[in-house]
Enzyme design. Structure first.
Site, PDB file in Angstrom:
ATOM      1  N   LYS A 195      48.497  47.923  24.361  1.00 59.46           N
ATOM      2  CA  LYS A 195      47.988  46.768  23.613  1.00 59.46           C
ATOM      3  C   LYS A 195      46.795  46.123  24.317  1.00 59.46           C
ATOM      4  O   LYS A 195      45.909  45.567  23.657  1.00 59.46           O
ATOM      5  CB  LYS A 195      49.106  45.757  23.378  1.00 59.46           C
ATOM      6  CG  LYS A 195      49.760  45.211  24.648  1.00 59.46           C
ATOM      7  CD  LYS A 195      49.177  43.905  25.102  1.00 59.46           C
ATOM      8  CE  LYS A 195      49.829  43.417  26.381  1.00 59.46           C
ATOM      9  NZ  LYS A 195      49.363  42.083  26.783  1.00 59.46           N
ATOM     10  N   THR A 252      47.932  39.651  21.592  1.00 55.83           N
ATOM     11  CA  THR A 252      46.861  39.980  22.542  1.00 55.83           C
ATOM     12  C   THR A 252      45.544  40.259  21.841  1.00 55.83           C
ATOM     13  O   THR A 252      44.478  40.037  22.415  1.00 55.83           O
ATOM     14  CB  THR A 252      47.282  41.193  23.399  1.00 55.83           C
ATOM     15  OG1 THR A 252      48.595  40.982  23.906  1.00 55.83           O
ATOM     16  CG2 THR A 252      46.341  41.399  24.566  1.00 55.83           C
TER      17      THR A 252
END
Length: 337
Positions: A195, A252
């Site tokens: 991620k 994120t």
């Protein structure tokens, strides 16, 4: 009362120490710099990270032996690429914690180690010699500043030993932080490592002035990359569809408080790698190094990860942002999968 040693006083280590203390766990924070440890112990504030956050009563020290003495949960909160070196320095005290307190080793680090291509739990196992059932990982949409402020959040504690996962869960459950348990360590770690790379890509797009359609497309196709790699190395796809996968990815890739998103945003504005590093205020954007190791791991398993490859090319191969976007858009069209 459960006693935890938080080994690392960065933003996430500091925030998680607060979570543990708020949950009723006795906490000692290890800080590399003595002046940081002194401020944490006497003022209950971190002078370098989350400086406006008042911590509960916690102990702090720059002596790792003192921090680890009597710890039942050892929280490893250092950057992924420094984890091995730190473990090697701490190993004697870690062995005593395991022998005397049956300690669980809990990794907060998210990344794939450069060179070895090991996940963080594998690095811990290799250096310390502990059985994987003693090693747990924490992952999820966990932006440190929001959690330190007491905003509601959830996470996953993954460990092959369900009883250890539950013990960590109880040690960090608060009115604002809800941990779930899982036995899929691989899935939690692959989601956490990948991620950060995808967040750099979405940050680049935003820095270029591109809109939400582009960002949503990148997140979705990024998830497809994460899923492909995760399945190839043995992860459960359900894990990657949950907090440690989609949840962490969305947070994120969309928050200006994300170091990796912010790093990419500056690159997208046409600025240099040095300028992007300055934008993270001295904190590590894990995706910068992880893009290379994740890419290498994908090559080993013959998994296609075009976004990850594009981020690697921009960060390490001198390819401009515009060139990278052109390469992505020029790829052969095909069915979605």
């Amino acid at each position: 009362m459960t006693r935890a040693a938080v080994m690392g006083a960065g933003s996430w280590g500091t925030a998680f120490a607060k979570v543990l203390a708020d949950a009723g766990t006795e906490v000692t924070i290890w800080a590399r710099r003595p002046e940081v440890a002194h401020a944490l112990a006497t003022e209950h504030r971190n002078p370098s990270y989350l400086t406006d956050v008042q911590l509960p009563a916690v102990s702090a020290t720059s002596d790792h032996e003192e921090a680890l003495a009597g710890a039942q949960i050892v929280v490893l909160a250092v950057p992924s690429q420094t984890l091995r070196a730190n473990l090697e320095k701490w190993n004697g005290a870690l062995e005593r914690a395991v022998r005397e307190q049956d300690a669980t080793l809990l990794s907060l680090a998210k990344g794939i180690e450069t060179g070895s291509l090991l996940r963080m739990s594998q690095v811990i196992e290799q250096v310390t010699g502990n059985d994987p059932s003693r090693i747990a990982v924490l992952s999820g949409p966990n932006l440190a500043g929001e959690i330190a402020a007491g905003q509601p959040a959830a996470a996953v504690v993954a460990c092959s030993d369900a009883a250890r996962a539950a013990a960590v869960q109880h040690a960090c459950a608060t009115g604002y932080f809800r941990p779930y348990t899982n036995t899929d360590v691989i899935g939690a770690e692959i989601g956490g490592a990948c991620k950060n790379v995808i967040a750099i890509a979405t940050g680049i797009a935003s820095g270029m002035g591109l809109g939400y359609n582009t960002r949503a497309s990148l997140i979705t196709r990024g998830l497809a990359e994460v899923m492909r790699l995760g399945v190839a190395v043995g992860a459960d796809p359900v894990t990657l569809a949950g907090l440690a996968g989609v949840g962490d990815l969305v947070a994120t890739c969309t928050s200006a408080d994300s170091r990796n998103y912010s790093f990419g945003y500056v690159l997208g504005q046409g600025k240099t790698m040095d300028a992007a590093q300055e934008a993270t205020h001295g904190q590590v954007a894990e995706g910068v190094k992880s893009c290379t190791s994740v890419r290498a791991l994908a090559e080993v398993h013959q998994v296609e990860m075009p976004l990850t490859n594009a981020v690697h090319q921009v960060c390490h191969a001198g390819v401009s942002v515009a060139e990278a976007v052109g390469i992505l858009l020029g790829r052969q069209i095909k069915p979605e999968r």
